[in-house]
Write a protein that holds these residues in place. Structure first.
Motif, mmCIF file in Angstrom:
data_model
loop_
_atom_site.group_PDB
_atom_site.id
_atom_site.type_symbol
_atom_site.label_atom_id
_atom_site.label_comp_id
_atom_site.label_asym_id
_atom_site.label_seq_id
_atom_site.Cartn_x
_atom_site.Cartn_y
_atom_site.Cartn_z
ATOM 1 N N THR A 23 -11.690 5.498 3.863
ATOM 2 C CA THR A 23 -11.766 4.528 2.777
ATOM 3 C C THR A 23 -10.354 4.070 2.453
ATOM 4 O OG1 THR A 23 -13.761 5.530 1.832
ATOM 5 C CG2 THR A 23 -12.393 4.210 0.360
ATOM 6 N N VAL A 24 -10.149 2.765 2.405
ATOM 7 C CA VAL A 24 -8.813 2.246 2.094
ATOM 8 C C VAL A 24 -8.348 2.865 0.778
ATOM 9 C CG1 VAL A 24 -7.463 0.191 1.555
ATOM 10 C CG2 VAL A 24 -9.193 0.109 3.352
ATOM 11 N N CYS A 25 -7.182 3.474 0.812
ATOM 12 C CA CYS A 25 -6.731 4.386 -0.239
ATOM 13 C C CYS A 25 -6.697 3.770 -1.631
ATOM 14 C CB CYS A 25 -5.347 4.915 0.121
ATOM 15 S SG CYS A 25 -4.149 3.601 0.442
ATOM 16 N N THR A 26 -6.412 2.495 -1.725
ATOM 17 C CA THR A 26 -6.232 1.889 -3.042
ATOM 18 C C THR A 26 -7.536 1.421 -3.675
ATOM 19 O OG1 THR A 26 -5.747 -0.162 -1.873
ATOM 20 C CG2 THR A 26 -3.867 1.149 -2.599
ATOM 21 N N GLY A 59 0.258 11.142 -3.356
ATOM 22 C CA GLY A 59 0.564 10.333 -4.529
ATOM 23 C C GLY A 59 -0.651 10.104 -5.403
ATOM 24 N N ILE A 60 -1.807 9.875 -4.780
ATOM 25 C CA ILE A 60 -3.039 9.668 -5.532
ATOM 26 C C ILE A 60 -3.416 10.944 -6.284
ATOM 27 C CG2 ILE A 60 -5.519 9.281 -5.306
ATOM 28 C CD1 ILE A 60 -4.889 7.327 -3.041
ATOM 29 N N ARG A 61 -3.322 12.076 -5.598
ATOM 30 C CA ARG A 61 -3.659 13.349 -6.251
ATOM 31 C C ARG A 61 -2.733 13.647 -7.422
ATOM 32 N NH1 ARG A 61 -4.666 16.984 -0.769
ATOM 33 N NH2 ARG A 61 -6.822 16.288 -0.389
ATOM 34 N N MET A 83 1.918 2.656 -5.970
ATOM 35 C CA MET A 83 1.733 1.648 -4.921
ATOM 36 C C MET A 83 1.760 0.240 -5.510
ATOM 37 S SD MET A 83 0.009 4.595 -4.287
ATOM 38 C CE MET A 83 -1.768 4.473 -4.347
ATOM 39 N N GLY A 84 2.507 -0.647 -4.870
ATOM 40 C CA GLY A 84 2.644 -2.010 -5.356
ATOM 41 C C GLY A 84 1.325 -2.753 -5.411
ATOM 42 N N PHE A 85 0.444 -2.492 -4.437
ATOM 43 C CA PHE A 85 -0.868 -3.141 -4.418
ATOM 44 C C PHE A 85 -1.632 -2.846 -5.703
ATOM 45 C CE2 PHE A 85 -5.405 -2.748 -3.766
ATOM 46 C CZ PHE A 85 -5.753 -3.883 -3.060
ATOM 47 N N PHE A 99 0.815 -1.214 0.000
ATOM 48 C CA PHE A 99 0.000 0.000 0.000
ATOM 49 C C PHE A 99 0.850 1.267 0.000
ATOM 50 C CE2 PHE A 99 -2.675 -3.275 1.813
ATOM 51 C CZ PHE A 99 -3.882 -3.068 1.172
ATOM 52 N N LEU A 100 2.145 1.147 0.296
ATOM 53 C CA LEU A 100 2.988 2.325 0.455
ATOM 54 C C LEU A 100 3.831 2.573 -0.782
ATOM 55 C CD1 LEU A 100 4.245 1.726 4.110
ATOM 56 C CD2 LEU A 100 2.262 3.043 3.341
ATOM 57 N N GLU A 101 4.099 3.852 -1.038
ATOM 58 C CA GLU A 101 4.994 4.233 -2.120
ATOM 59 C C GLU A 101 6.435 4.132 -1.629
ATOM 60 O OE1 GLU A 101 3.938 7.899 -4.113
ATOM 61 O OE2 GLU A 101 2.008 7.882 -3.084
ATOM 62 N N PRO A 102 7.344 3.635 -2.454
ATOM 63 C CA PRO A 102 8.714 3.404 -1.979
ATOM 64 C C PRO A 102 9.564 4.657 -1.820
ATOM 65 C CG PRO A 102 8.494 2.784 -4.288
ATOM 66 C CD PRO A 102 7.119 3.125 -3.805
ATOM 67 N N ASP A 103 9.238 5.751 -2.508
ATOM 68 C CA ASP A 103 10.131 6.916 -2.525
ATOM 69 C C ASP A 103 9.573 8.126 -1.795
ATOM 70 O OD1 ASP A 103 11.988 5.516 -4.103
ATOM 71 O OD2 ASP A 103 10.868 6.008 -5.922
ATOM 72 N N THR A 104 8.582 7.942 -0.954
ATOM 73 C CA THR A 104 7.998 9.069 -0.238
ATOM 74 C C THR A 104 8.796 9.384 1.021
ATOM 75 O OG1 THR A 104 6.541 7.587 0.969
ATOM 76 C CG2 THR A 104 5.704 8.511 -1.084
#
Length: 740
Positions: free
Chosen positions: A610-613, A542-544, A323-325, A66-71
């Motif tokens: 709400t679960v982000c993904t 990241g979503i935005r 996100m990997g998910f 669920f997490l971005e690697p470079d944040t």
């Protein structure tokens, strides 16, 4: 005139059907039809191989991603893990006894567990109430009855969750003096992984026979029903094999397995239904069986390929998100769409060759389309186009309004059923401890020089004064209420960190305000803020950032494909707008139920986020699935329109007849999709349930309200403008237009 199996044309049929069979799709189908038993034997062999490969898939699945690697949050986590043994993958042991956390049985048991844990090479760090630190003091419940042990684990998500399960099996249990329970994010990942796998297997055992029963009723033929279900069965097995192969090169989410298996079943049945429906129509028109199969594949097979391309491009839009998910879901979805298309073009024609006569044995030719229920529905909408459009559009916009209040967050142990031990431990930590352990804000400083120590102490003091902070601990001392509570730490020439304790939930407005206040303070050196609140902020950012690009990709690619299909500019625009309406209504309903907690959250625990993904996956998948029906209908509309005098009345008739001819198969496909996704709805994992409800609602709205009522009403209002294209574009569209 009869037509042999080697024929490329039809003799005993109407002139409009007497055209040669050509193109790569027809050649693929013809090859499968020449050797149907070999085709099905190959499919069976692939199914067996996929089953053998899939036996190891569970061990390779990930419940994270669920997490971005470079944040910033991820970089802070890397510093904390590398230098201080504080990893984001943690587990928690709670130790309870009659004498409370200060009783000797709890102390002895807790210290023994901590000692054995520190000897584990998979354990990065252990924090207990008996360490004599300020951070450890927060690990006793407010009533003094429970002690908590925080364990940081080495390894990636998969390794950490397996380690947490092994340690939980070793240390949990109870006797007359002490009870030890385990929870935390790492163990929650493990439980989610295995619960989702069990739910998926159970769902397949229910959805396949239920799909067969429903199709038998809808198609009025057990053999006709068995063909799509057989394709769906192969699709599920093939999906498992594909995901096993993918797991050797990339992380595959456990949620991708459940969702893609349901999608594979639904699409395979959907595509098979479309071909069988056309096959029956050609038989009713007088075609011989073998020729009817070829013609059905030539016409509907192209719609299947076109639909698959549209859906794959929509799913590809998810790759814009880091996100990997989400990427895992995208790759798995594209793979299963490809498999479903291949099965439709090979196994379905082969099955029809072997069982086509039995498909029709008990069926009479259909009634004239003008007598069908779907024709009457379309004509009803066309007689009252303004009223129908206003009522439906207004209702969909109203359903979508809760989406304006959507709040994103990360999943935790509450995605598991309430009676799960991990969930219960999480509730204990949230409700009975003085600070929110999940809400701790970590401040990582990659390098602090001796000259910067004074500034770092002032920075820690300032943080301890912020509203909602109960204390600050770390390598530079302990602070609280604007004062230093411990002796000054020695000068540091290297990395340092602060842990900011708070009773605030990181998903609440107050929790987010605290994070903003930390960021607003002057920084004495390079500072990386981490913790759940920061991870949430990173994900929202990241979503935005990615959403406009993903939206543009999906809308533009869908528009261009439909432009090539129809030769019209207006129809693709109409499709995009109507799809967006149904999706916004679905998202609004999900927020209303699962975020705001109405209707009991459909049995899930409402966390206020709400679960982000989930919105990303739903948008990319359901937009493409909705295009399925759009492609099927537009293909029919176009056929009727091209064969007409192209007047306004001909436009209305083309739409009504197209809906009448496709209405039954679209309804059947929608029912089967609902059955396929019902396995997700029945899952004990909240993420799966939200995905299942979201997909089901979007499909139902699209197949009924949108396609049967709103489409004919809107196309009635547009009239012949539906088929308009700018004059300069017409020669180009005529040259490259995709024919059906």
């Amino acid at each position: 005139m009869t037509t042999s199996k080697a024929a490329v044309g039809i003799g005993a049929e109407s002139p409009e059907h007497a055209r040669p069979v050509h193109g790569i799709i027809a050649r693929i189908a013809a090859a499968a039809m020449r050797a149907p038993k070999i085709t099905l034997a190959i499919a069976a062999a692939l199914l067996v191989v996929s089953g053998a490969l899939g036996s190891t898939l569970t061990e390779k699945l990930s419940a994270g991603g669920f997490l971005e690697p470079d944040t910033e949050g991820s970089r802070a986590a890397a510093v904390l893990a590398e230098h201080f043994g504080l990893t984001s993958m943690q587990m928690v042991f709670t130790v309870t006894g009659p004498a409370g956390a200060t009783g000797q049985p709890v102390i002895d048991t807790g210290r023994r567990i901590a000692t054995e844990l520190r000897a584990e090479h998979d354990v990065a760090g252990v924090l207990t109430p008996w360490d004599g630190t300020a951070a450890g003091a927060a690990l006793r419940s407010t009533d003094g009855t429970i002690a908590a042990i925080i364990v940081s684990l080495h390894g990636n998500d998969n390794q950490a969750m397996n380690t947490s399960h092994r340690l939980a099996e070793r240390f949990t249990g109870s006797d007359s003096a002490v009870t030890v329970a385990a929870g935390g994010p790492a163990l929650a990942y493990y439980e989610v992984n295995h619960k989702a796998t069990e739910d998926g297997s159970r769902a397949e055992m229910i959805t396949l026979p239920l799909s067969l029963l429903l199709l038998a009723l809808l198609l009025r033929s057990a053999v006709a029903a068995a063909i799509p279900v057989a394709a769906g069965f192969v699709a599920i097995g093939g999906t498992v094999g594909l995901l096993t192969a993918l797991s050797t090169t990339t992380d595959v989410s456990v949620f991708a397995v459940n969702a893609s298996a349901a999608m594979g079943l639904a699409l395979s049945i959907d595509y098979a239904l479309l071909i069988i429906n056309r096959f029956r129509e050609y038989l009713d028109d007088g075609s011989e069986q073998h020729a009817a199969i070829l013609l059905a594949v030539q016409s509907s097979g192209r719609a299947v390929v076109f639909s698959g391309i549209t859906l794959a491009l929509s799913l590809l839009g998810a790759m814009f998100f880091p996100m990997g998910f989400v990427r895992s879901m995208s790759i798995a979805g594209i793979a299963v769409v490809t498999l479903s298309v291949v099965l439709a073009l090979t196994c379905v024609p082969a099955l029809l060759v072997l069982f086509g006569e039995r498909v029709e044995r008990r069926r009479n030719p259909g009634r004239p389309v003008q007598e069908s229920r779907f024709y009457r529905i379309a004509r009803f909408a066309q007689r009252r186009p303004i009223l129908v459009t206003i009522v439906i559009v207004g209702s969909l916009l109203g359903l979508g309004t809760p989406m304006l209040g959507i709040r994103f967050g990360l999943p935790d142990d509450r995605v598991l059923p309430r009676d799960a031990a991990v969930h219960q431990v999480g509730d204990t930590l949230r409700e009975r401890f003085p600070v929110q352990l999940a809400g701790t804000i970590y401040v990582a400083m990659p390098h602090v020089s001796p000259q910067q120590m004074a500034g770092v102490r002032e920075y820690a003091t300032a943080i301890s004064q912020l509203p909602g902070v109960t204390g600050v601990t770390g390598t530079v001392g302990n602070y609280g209420g604007g004062a230093q509570l411990s002796a000054p730490a020695e000068a540091i020439d290297g990395p340092a960190y602060l842990a900011v304790a708070t009773p605030l939930d990181p998903n609440t407005t107050a929790g987010k305000d605290l994070l903003g206040a930390v960021h607003a303070l002057p920084e004495p050196t390079e500072v990386l803020v981490g913790g759940l609140a920061q991870q949430n902020a990173d994900i929202v950012g990241g979503i935005r950032q990615a959403f406009p690009r993903a939206l543009a990709w999906i809308v533009i690619s869908s528009f261009l494909l439909l432009l090539l299909l129809t030769g019209s500019v207006l129809l693709p625009l109409k499709a995009v707008v109507l799809n967006s309406l149904s999706l916004s209504a679905s998202f609004g309903a999900l927020v209303w139920v699962f975020q705001q907690g109405h209707l009991g959250g459909f049995g899930t625990v409402t966390t206020g986020v709400t679960v982000c993904t989930i919105p990303i996956v739903l948008f990319c998948s359901t937009f493409g699935l909705s295009m399925d029906y759009e492609v099927f209908l537009l293909s029919r509309f176009k056929e009727e329109w091209q064969a007409s005098g192209r007047t306004r009345a001909d436009n209305d008739r083309a739409v009504a007849i197209g809906i009448a001819r496709s209405g039954r198969v679209i309804t059947a496909a929608a029912v089967v999709m609902v059955v396929a996704f019902s396995g997700l709805i029945a899952s004990g994992i909240a993420v799966n349930r939200v995905l299942g409800v979201g997909m089901t609602l979007a499909i139902l709205l699209d197949a009924t309200v949108i396609r049967l009522f709103l489409v004919p009403a809107v196309m009635r209002l547009a009239g012949t403008w539906n088929w308009w294209a700018p004059a300069p574009l017409r020669p180009l569209l005529a040259k490259f237009q995709l024919q059906h």
